[in-house]
Each structure stands twice: as structure tokens, then as C-alpha cells.
Scaffold this active site. Structure first.
Site, mmCIF file in Angstrom:
data_model
loop_
_atom_site.group_PDB
_atom_site.id
_atom_site.type_symbol
_atom_site.label_atom_id
_atom_site.label_comp_id
_atom_site.label_asym_id
_atom_site.label_seq_id
_atom_site.Cartn_x
_atom_site.Cartn_y
_atom_site.Cartn_z
ATOM 1 N N ASP A 150 12.732 -13.274 4.457
ATOM 2 C CA ASP A 150 11.352 -13.725 4.701
ATOM 3 C C ASP A 150 11.130 -13.962 6.207
ATOM 4 O OD1 ASP A 150 9.071 -15.319 2.723
ATOM 5 O OD2 ASP A 150 9.020 -15.678 4.884
ATOM 6 N N ASN A 168 4.878 -17.590 -6.298
ATOM 7 C CA ASN A 168 3.575 -18.224 -6.151
ATOM 8 C C ASN A 168 2.545 -17.274 -6.758
ATOM 9 O OD1 ASN A 168 4.729 -20.386 -4.742
ATOM 10 N ND2 ASN A 168 4.585 -19.296 -2.793
ATOM 11 N N GLY A 198 -0.330 -20.873 -3.459
ATOM 12 C CA GLY A 198 0.249 -20.515 -2.161
ATOM 13 C C GLY A 198 0.529 -19.034 -1.981
ATOM 14 N N HIS A 214 6.278 -11.055 -5.776
ATOM 15 C CA HIS A 214 7.547 -11.313 -5.094
ATOM 16 C C HIS A 214 8.090 -12.651 -5.548
ATOM 17 C CE1 HIS A 214 4.218 -12.824 -2.587
ATOM 18 N NE2 HIS A 214 5.034 -13.802 -2.236
ATOM 19 N N HIS A 255 10.542 -15.679 -4.268
ATOM 20 C CA HIS A 255 11.239 -16.300 -3.147
ATOM 21 C C HIS A 255 12.602 -16.753 -3.653
ATOM 22 C CE1 HIS A 255 7.585 -16.929 -0.538
ATOM 23 N NE2 HIS A 255 6.985 -16.860 -1.715
HETATM 24 P P1 DGP Z 1 3.594 -16.077 -0.550
HETATM 25 O O1 DGP Z 1 2.951 -17.082 0.360
HETATM 26 O O2 DGP Z 1 4.236 -16.693 -1.781
HETATM 27 O O3 DGP Z 1 2.659 -14.936 -0.884
HETATM 28 O O4 DGP Z 1 4.808 -15.477 0.266
HETATM 29 C C1 DGP Z 1 4.660 -14.459 1.175
HETATM 30 C C2 DGP Z 1 5.830 -14.527 2.107
HETATM 31 O O5 DGP Z 1 5.939 -13.258 2.737
HETATM 32 C C3 DGP Z 1 5.732 -15.553 3.210
HETATM 33 O O6 DGP Z 1 6.790 -16.483 3.074
HETATM 34 C C4 DGP Z 1 5.895 -14.777 4.502
HETATM 35 C C5 DGP Z 1 6.406 -13.443 4.046
HETATM 36 N N1 DGP Z 1 5.927 -12.307 4.784
HETATM 37 C C6 DGP Z 1 4.630 -11.955 5.000
HETATM 38 N N2 DGP Z 1 4.554 -10.815 5.699
HETATM 39 C C7 DGP Z 1 5.842 -10.431 5.913
HETATM 40 C C8 DGP Z 1 6.420 -9.301 6.589
HETATM 41 O O7 DGP Z 1 5.760 -8.430 7.131
HETATM 42 N N3 DGP Z 1 7.787 -9.252 6.622
HETATM 43 C C9 DGP Z 1 8.574 -10.202 6.018
HETATM 44 N N4 DGP Z 1 9.896 -10.058 6.101
HETATM 45 N N5 DGP Z 1 8.054 -11.266 5.375
HETATM 46 C C10 DGP Z 1 6.707 -11.371 5.335
#
Ligand code: DGP
Length: 113
Positions: free
Chosen positions: A30, A86, A92, A99, A101
């Protein structure tokens, strides 16, 4: 999905630190980690969120769970980790591609905020 960042990561069009992949799933670190170990486990195929999954997605969702367990082992947090999705903006969700976490490497409190 054309404008989906996680579809682009799955297609190799956007860089990510990939820690696991197979033909149906992908896991990467992340960008905004909430724990020392924080990976995202996604299906390659676009599904908006868990509530958008259909009966026909059951096998894929099972594969996602198996992939998550493998990721926990690869990242050496299989003794203690949390797997959470989420579902919806109110929970959130900021990226509309299903996805999970995978969080570990620190004490995880319950209930979560
Ligand atoms: P959520 O808030 O549950 O939709 O989680 C989305 C997550 O995705 C957040 O923790 C940040 C991560 N994220 C968003 N864009 C990118 C990206 O381009 N690359 C990576 N590695 N993570 C990302």
C-alpha cells in the site's frame, strides 16, 4: 476498467511493489501504509466492491482469500495479521476496485476505528 488505478497496476501499466501474483490475483504494498506491513490483495478482474460480487464470483473470492494467506506467509506476518475490506465510501473505500488490506507487524487493536 479504463480509469481504475488498480486495473492499471494489475495490467503492469502503473508501478507497484508487487509481493505476490498469480493468474487471478495480485498483491502489492500500500502506498499509504497503516502498519509496518500493509499489502493490498486484489482480483485482477475489476469488481467495484464486495457487494458488487455475484454468485459466479465465488471461486475468485475464494482464491483471493488463499492468496491473502500466501501473502501473509511471504511477508512473515502469518502468525498475526488482519484482513479487511472497506465496502463503500462510508467505510473508507477510496478506490473502487475490490481490495483486501492485509495489515501486520504491530499490535492491532479491536474494535477498529
Ligand atoms: P481504501 O481506502 O480502502 O479504498 O484503500 C485504498 C488504498 O489504496 C489506500 O490505502 C491507498 C492505496 N492506494 C491508492 N492508490 C494507490 C497506488 O497507486 N498504489 C498503491 N500501491 N497503493 C495505492
Amino acid at each position: 476498467m479504463a480509469d481504475c488505478i488498480f486495473c492499471k497496476i494489475a495490467a503492469g501499466e502503473v508501478n507497484a511493489k508487487v509481493v505476490y501474483e498469480d493468474e487471478d490475483t495480485l498483491a502489492f504494498i500500500d502506498l499509504n501504509p497503516q502498519a509496518p506491513t500493509h499489502a493490498l490483495v486484489i482480483p485482477r478482474r475489476h469488481i467495484d466492491r464486495l457487494t458488487a460480487a455475484q454468485d459466479g464470483d465465488a471461486a475468485l473470492l475464494g482464491k483471493l482469500q488463499i492468496a491473502a494467506a500466501k501473502v501473509a506467509k511471504i511477508l512473515k506476518v502469518d502468525g498475526a495479521f488482519r484482513l479487511v475490506t472497506n465496502n463503500g465510501k462510508g467505510a473508507g473505500q477510496s478506490v473502487d476496485h475490490l481490495h483486501y488490506h492485509l495489515l501486520g507487524g504491530r499490535k492491532l487493536l479491536w474494535p477498529p476505528g
